[in-house]
Each structure stands twice: as structure tokens, then as C-alpha cells.
Design a protein around this motif. Structure first.
Motif, PDB file in Angstrom:
ATOM      1  N   ARG A   1       0.844  -1.211   0.000  1.00 30.16           N
ATOM      2  CA  ARG A   1       0.000   0.000   0.000  1.00 30.16           C
ATOM      3  C   ARG A   1       0.876   1.256   0.000  1.00 30.16           C
ATOM      4  N   LEU A   2       1.964   1.250   0.777  1.00 32.23           N
ATOM      5  CA  LEU A   2       2.889   2.387   0.763  1.00 32.23           C
ATOM      6  C   LEU A   2       3.492   2.550  -0.621  1.00 32.23           C
ATOM      7  N   ARG A   3       3.959   1.450  -1.195  1.00 30.47           N
ATOM      8  CA  ARG A   3       4.547   1.505  -2.547  1.00 30.47           C
ATOM      9  C   ARG A   3       3.564   2.153  -3.527  1.00 30.47           C
ATOM     10  N   ASP A   4       2.316   1.714  -3.494  1.00 27.55           N
ATOM     11  CA  ASP A   4       1.317   2.250  -4.425  1.00 27.55           C
ATOM     12  C   ASP A   4       1.054   3.735  -4.175  1.00 27.55           C
ATOM     13  N   ALA A   5       1.107   4.156  -2.920  1.00 26.80           N
ATOM     14  CA  ALA A   5       0.897   5.570  -2.597  1.00 26.80           C
ATOM     15  C   ALA A   5       2.068   6.432  -3.066  1.00 26.80           C
ATOM     16  N   LEU A   6       3.240   5.826  -3.241  1.00 26.58           N
ATOM     17  CA  LEU A   6       4.425   6.561  -3.685  1.00 26.58           C
ATOM     18  C   LEU A   6       4.461   6.781  -5.193  1.00 26.58           C
ATOM     19  N   VAL A   7       3.710   6.010  -5.958  1.00 23.71           N
ATOM     20  CA  VAL A   7       3.765   6.073  -7.426  1.00 23.71           C
ATOM     21  C   VAL A   7       3.613   7.503  -7.957  1.00 23.71           C
ATOM     22  N   PRO A   8       2.630   8.276  -7.501  1.00 21.74           N
ATOM     23  CA  PRO A   8       2.484   9.635  -8.057  1.00 21.74           C
ATOM     24  C   PRO A   8       3.697  10.537  -7.807  1.00 21.74           C
ATOM     25  N   LEU A   9       4.481  10.230  -6.776  1.00 24.07           N
ATOM     26  CA  LEU A   9       5.631  11.082  -6.457  1.00 24.07           C
ATOM     27  C   LEU A   9       6.715  11.021  -7.525  1.00 24.07           C
ATOM     28  N   ALA A  10       6.733   9.952  -8.314  1.00 28.61           N
ATOM     29  CA  ALA A  10       7.724   9.853  -9.384  1.00 28.61           C
ATOM     30  C   ALA A  10       7.541  10.993 -10.386  1.00 28.61           C
ATOM     31  N   ASP A  11       6.299  11.405 -10.593  1.00 28.22           N
ATOM     32  CA  ASP A  11       6.017  12.520 -11.515  1.00 28.22           C
ATOM     33  C   ASP A  11       5.935  13.861 -10.798  1.00 28.22           C
ATOM     34  N   SER A  12       5.219  13.877  -9.667  1.00 26.52           N
ATOM     35  CA  SER A  12       4.934  15.157  -9.009  1.00 26.52           C
ATOM     36  C   SER A  12       5.991  15.602  -8.023  1.00 26.52           C
ATOM     37  N   GLY A  13       6.772  14.658  -7.483  1.00 21.80           N
ATOM     38  CA  GLY A  13       7.688  15.000  -6.403  1.00 21.80           C
ATOM     39  C   GLY A  13       6.900  15.240  -5.126  1.00 21.80           C
ATOM     40  N   VAL A  14       7.473  15.997  -4.212  1.00 19.29           N
ATOM     41  CA  VAL A  14       6.824  16.351  -2.945  1.00 19.29           C
ATOM     42  C   VAL A  14       6.939  17.872  -2.806  1.00 19.29           C
ATOM     43  N   PRO A  15       5.998  18.586  -3.434  1.00 19.73           N
ATOM     44  CA  PRO A  15       6.067  20.049  -3.368  1.00 19.73           C
ATOM     45  C   PRO A  15       5.950  20.561  -1.934  1.00 19.73           C
ATOM     46  N   PRO A  16       6.578  21.643  -1.588  1.00 27.19           N
ATOM     47  CA  PRO A  16       7.446  22.445  -2.440  1.00 27.19           C
ATOM     48  C   PRO A  16       8.915  22.034  -2.379  1.00 27.19           C
ATOM     49  N   GLN A  17       9.285  21.129  -1.478  1.00 25.33           N
ATOM     50  CA  GLN A  17      10.699  20.801  -1.294  1.00 25.33           C
ATOM     51  C   GLN A  17      11.306  19.997  -2.435  1.00 25.33           C
ATOM     52  N   LEU A  18      10.511  19.165  -3.094  1.00 28.46           N
ATOM     53  CA  LEU A  18      11.038  18.299  -4.150  1.00 28.46           C
ATOM     54  C   LEU A  18      10.132  18.369  -5.367  1.00 28.46           C
ATOM     55  N   ALA A  19      10.602  19.061  -6.387  1.00 36.54           N
ATOM     56  CA  ALA A  19       9.858  19.120  -7.636  1.00 36.54           C
ATOM     57  C   ALA A  19      10.075  17.823  -8.402  1.00 36.54           C
ATOM     58  N   GLY A  20       9.035  17.356  -9.087  1.00 44.35           N
ATOM     59  CA  GLY A  20       9.162  16.146  -9.891  1.00 44.35           C
ATOM     60  C   GLY A  20       9.790  16.471 -11.223  1.00 44.35           C
ATOM     61  N   PRO A  21      10.183  15.480 -11.945  1.00 41.58           N
ATOM     62  CA  PRO A  21      10.131  14.067 -11.613  1.00 41.58           C
ATOM     63  C   PRO A  21      11.258  13.671 -10.663  1.00 41.58           C
ATOM     64  N   ALA A  22      11.061  12.503 -10.026  1.00 42.66           N
ATOM     65  CA  ALA A  22      12.067  11.951  -9.115  1.00 42.66           C
ATOM     66  C   ALA A  22      12.127  10.446  -9.315  1.00 42.66           C
ATOM     67  N   GLU A  23      13.277   9.884  -9.059  1.00 37.75           N
ATOM     68  CA  GLU A  23      13.391   8.426  -9.018  1.00 37.75           C
ATOM     69  C   GLU A  23      13.028   8.005  -7.603  1.00 37.75           C
ATOM     70  N   VAL A  24      12.004   7.184  -7.465  1.00 38.58           N
ATOM     71  CA  VAL A  24      11.526   6.750  -6.157  1.00 38.58           C
ATOM     72  C   VAL A  24      11.989   5.319  -5.915  1.00 38.58           C
ATOM     73  N   VAL A  25      12.666   5.130  -4.787  1.00 41.90           N
ATOM     74  CA  VAL A  25      13.172   3.808  -4.406  1.00 41.90           C
ATOM     75  C   VAL A  25      12.632   3.475  -3.029  1.00 41.90           C
ATOM     76  N   LEU A  26      11.999   2.324  -2.913  1.00 39.58           N
ATOM     77  CA  LEU A  26      11.460   1.831  -1.651  1.00 39.58           C
ATOM     78  C   LEU A  26      12.332   0.675  -1.196  1.00 39.58           C
ATOM     79  N   VAL A  27      12.986   0.822  -0.050  1.00 42.06           N
ATOM     80  CA  VAL A  27      13.850  -0.235   0.472  1.00 42.06           C
ATOM     81  C   VAL A  27      13.041  -1.070   1.452  1.00 42.06           C
ATOM     82  N   VAL A  28      12.961  -2.373   1.155  1.00 38.78           N
ATOM     83  CA  VAL A  28      12.173  -3.303   1.963  1.00 38.78           C
ATOM     84  C   VAL A  28      13.086  -4.336   2.601  1.00 38.78           C
ATOM     85  N   GLU A  29      12.583  -4.902   3.716  1.00 36.97           N
ATOM     86  CA  GLU A  29      13.337  -5.941   4.414  1.00 36.97           C
ATOM     87  C   GLU A  29      12.354  -6.864   5.114  1.00 36.97           C
TER      88      GLU A  29
END
Length: 125
Positions: A32-60
């Protein structure tokens, strides 16, 4: 410098910061977290991070089987998730690197390598 910022998310830490029953299904909560992160690849996290961004989710642990989806690369830590995150930050010295975690030791380790660090609440998910 690589123009696309690298956004690395500490899945275990971010999932664990939300009291939504994640402990009953760690892999499901991570997906669910991974799916919620998908839009951030295009939009980023305004205003601190403008998109696009490479999003990497580290799992263990129990979430190691969560697959990547378009927009979010999933990296399964072979051991410590923190060590994997530090390795990813260290492998990209020519990029803007942002790490999302509340883990104090990890924050210090990646900060020493020049990464920006944000807590889980910073994510708009």
C-alpha cells in the motif's frame, strides 16, 4: 550532477510509523505504501522536491517479496535495510538524494553522506 533527484524511502520505518494495523500484514502494508508513492515519481513532494524523481522503496524482512511497479523501484535489502539505504546514498554522490526515515542513526549516517533527510510525515501518503 544527475538532474533527477533520488527519493529513498525506508519502508519498515515509514510503515511502522502509522498505526493502521500494519503488524497484521507487513507485506500488504508495504505494498500500500509503494502504491501511494507512485504519483511522487512525476509530481515529487512540493514544495521541497519538484518532480520528476526516481523513487526507491527499500524493503526488508516479511516485505522482501513486494515487487516493483512502474514509478517505484523496490530494493530488497539482503540484510539490514539501513545498510542498504546507506549504500544507495553512497552510490549516487552526483545526485540530490532525499531519504525518508525517522530512524535517528540512519538519519545521521545518510546525512554524513550529504543526503537530505525527512521524517515519514513529510510524505503526502
Amino acid at each position: 550532477m544527475e538532474p533527477t533527484p533520488l527519493l529513498i524511502v525506508d519502508a519498515a520505518n515509514v510503515v511502522g510509523s502509522r498505526p493502521d494495523g500494519w503488524w497484521r500484514d507487513r507485506a500488504g502494508a508495504t505494498a500500500r505504501l509503494r502504491d501511494a508513492l507512485v504519483p511522487l515519481a512525476d509530481s515529487g513532494v512540493p514544495p521541497q522536491l519538484a518532480g520528476p524523481a526516481e523513487v526507491v522503496l527499500v524493503v526488508e524482512g516479511a516485505a522482501r517479496g513486494v515487487p516493483a511497479v512502474p514509478g517505484v523501484r523496490v530494493v530488497a535489502a539482503p540484510g539490514s535495510g539501513d545498510d542498504t539505504i546507506v549504500d544507495l546514498v553512497g552510490a549516487a554522490p552526483g545526485r540530490r538524494r532525499l531519504v525518508v526515515t525517522a530512524d535517528r542513526e540512519l538519519r545521521s549516517r545518510v546525512g554524513a553522506l550529504g543526503a537530505e533527510v525527512h521524517g515519514p510525515r513529510w510524505l503526502p501518503t
